[in-house]
Design a protein around this motif. Structure first.
Motif, PDB file in Angstrom:
ATOM      1  N   ILE A   1       0.850  -1.195   0.000  1.00  0.00           N
ATOM      2  CA  ILE A   1       0.000   0.000   0.000  1.00  0.00           C
ATOM      3  C   ILE A   1       0.887   1.247   0.000  1.00  0.00           C
TER       4      ILE A   1
ATOM      5  N   PHE B   1      -3.773  -2.808  -5.561  1.00  0.00           N
ATOM      6  CA  PHE B   1      -2.889  -3.412  -4.558  1.00  0.00           C
ATOM      7  C   PHE B   1      -3.156  -4.905  -4.455  1.00  0.00           C
TER       8      PHE B   1
ATOM      9  N   GLU C   1       3.151  -1.609   7.866  1.00  0.00           N
ATOM     10  CA  GLU C   1       1.975  -2.002   7.089  1.00  0.00           C
ATOM     11  C   GLU C   1       1.776  -3.514   7.152  1.00  0.00           C
TER      12      GLU C   1
END
Length: 385
Positions: free
Chosen positions: A160, A179, A323
């Motif tokens: 991301i 994504f 992330e």
């Protein structure tokens, strides 16, 4: 039938590398029978073979130094175009892994467009930031990335953070992005702790189960080996720090000897490479903790493998790592004493604290990064375009 041409990996069967492993899983675990994969492979000849029911075509590339990868992509594209034309294929997507051929990309894109084929690109990480490149190579990478972003039909980002970067830095091109993460194998190792292979490896390197920190990855400066070694040396840990990496004839290794004096610390052990995947998985599972110092973009395969196997993961606090790890890991910065203090802290964790971190890490992988999920997302994407 949907024909998907994959260009940019060294090919399958996968021997090493993130893109190679990705293509191996993508083809081996294919579910949709209406998809046919055509995989470019770096070879010694121009022969054709089948692997995982995918058509693999070797591309022989002269050894021309760092430009070889660029030439490989160009020759692979030329061969794909020839094959599409000769066989009058319809419903084709050419999926290019990494942004190496920007200056000539629009030329090939126009040819493929005339054949009715779409071109998808995986921008990978921030290749132009890698310390191994000189100023001019970094400039080339950045320009190449820009031109491929500008001309691609779709950019498939495996992070991301990378998708946000593409959308922000190249907003003038209004890039179309999506994504889809990289995947990880979440099955435990088939080796037991009593397996001779594991016991022999431990004895050879004088290592004990649960008494070592581990790092596995490319031995390059931007993965912050110097930082991790210095900080570990400054910690009060009595455990070992095991580094699984290819350091033979590596100038960076010699440089680290000078800057860290790690040879004087018996806890630090460079043990070479481990190509046996089941053995490597069991070594990860038996580590007390795993260090991850990567900071140059993308979802890193070695991080996913660590989260899937090791309970306690200590990650450099950058957007790409947070992330992925979220609440399944603990984080350190590049500030002096950050990692050494964290090492001292985690060694006071209770077994249940460590176990809970491990459960959270494995849940992250199971929920967001399993190969089944990733392959389903790719097959859905390929089918609808």
């Amino acid at each position: 039938m949907k024909n998907i041409f994959i260009i940019g990996s060294k090919g399958i069967p996968a021997k090493y590398g993130g893109f190679e492993t990705f293509v191996e899983y993508l083809t081996a675990r294919k579910v949709n029978k209406n998809i046919m994969y055509h995989v470019s492979c770096l070879g010694e000849d121009n022969s054709e073979f089948y692997h995982n029911k995918a058509r693999c075509f070797n591309v022989k590339v002269p050894k021309v130094g760092s430009a070889r990868a660029v030439l490989y992509d160009i020759l692979s594209l030329q061969e794909s175009i020839r094959y599409i034309k000769e066989n009058r294929l319809k419903n084709c997507i050419v999926y290019i892994l990494a942004c190496r051929i920007g200056p000539v990309f629009s030329y090939f894109k126009n040819q493929l467009e005339k054949l009715g084929a779409q071109v998808f690109v995986n921008p990978d990480g921030h290749e132009w930031k890698r310390s191994k490149w000189n100023y001019w190579v970094k400039r080339y990478w950045k320009i190449s990335e820009k031109l491929m972003v500008k001309n691609a039909d779709l950019l498939i980002c495996d992070s991301i953070g990378i998708e946000n970067y593409i959308q922000t830095d190249y907003s003038a091109f209004e890039p179309k992005t999506t994504f889809i993460a990289y995947g990880a194998d979440i099955t435990p190792s088939i080796l037991s702790n009593e397996d001779k292979k594991l016991i022999d490896w431990y004895e050879k390197h004088q290592i004990q189960s649960k008494e070592y920190y581990l790092v596995v990855g490319r031995f390059v400066p931007e993965n912050n080996y110097e930082l991790m070694i210095k900080e570990f040396m400054n910690s009060s840990s009595t455990k070992d720090f095991i580094l699984i990496a290819n350091v033979e004839e590596n100038a960076f290794y010699e440089q680290l000897k000078q800057t860290t004096n790690f040879e004087k610390d018996q806890r630090i052990k460079f043990v070479g490479t481990v190509y046996d995947q089941e053995l490597l998985k069991r070594i990860r599972e038996n580590a007390f903790g795993y260090f991850h110092g990567h900071e140059v973009g993308g979802t890193n395969p070695s991080l996913l493998e660590a989260l899937a196997s090791t309970n306690l993961n200590l990650l450099l606090d950058v957007v790409f790592n947070k992330e992925v790890g979220k609440n399944g890991a603990v984080y350190f910065s590049k500030e002096t004493d950050s990692l050494s203090n964290l090492i001292n802290e985690v060694e006071n964790y209770t077994p249940s604290q460590i176990e809970n971190l491990g459960k959270a890490a494995k849940e992250r992988i199971r929920k967001e990064y399993s190969w089944e999920k990733i392959i389903n997302e790719y097959e859905t994407l390929f089918s609808k375009n």
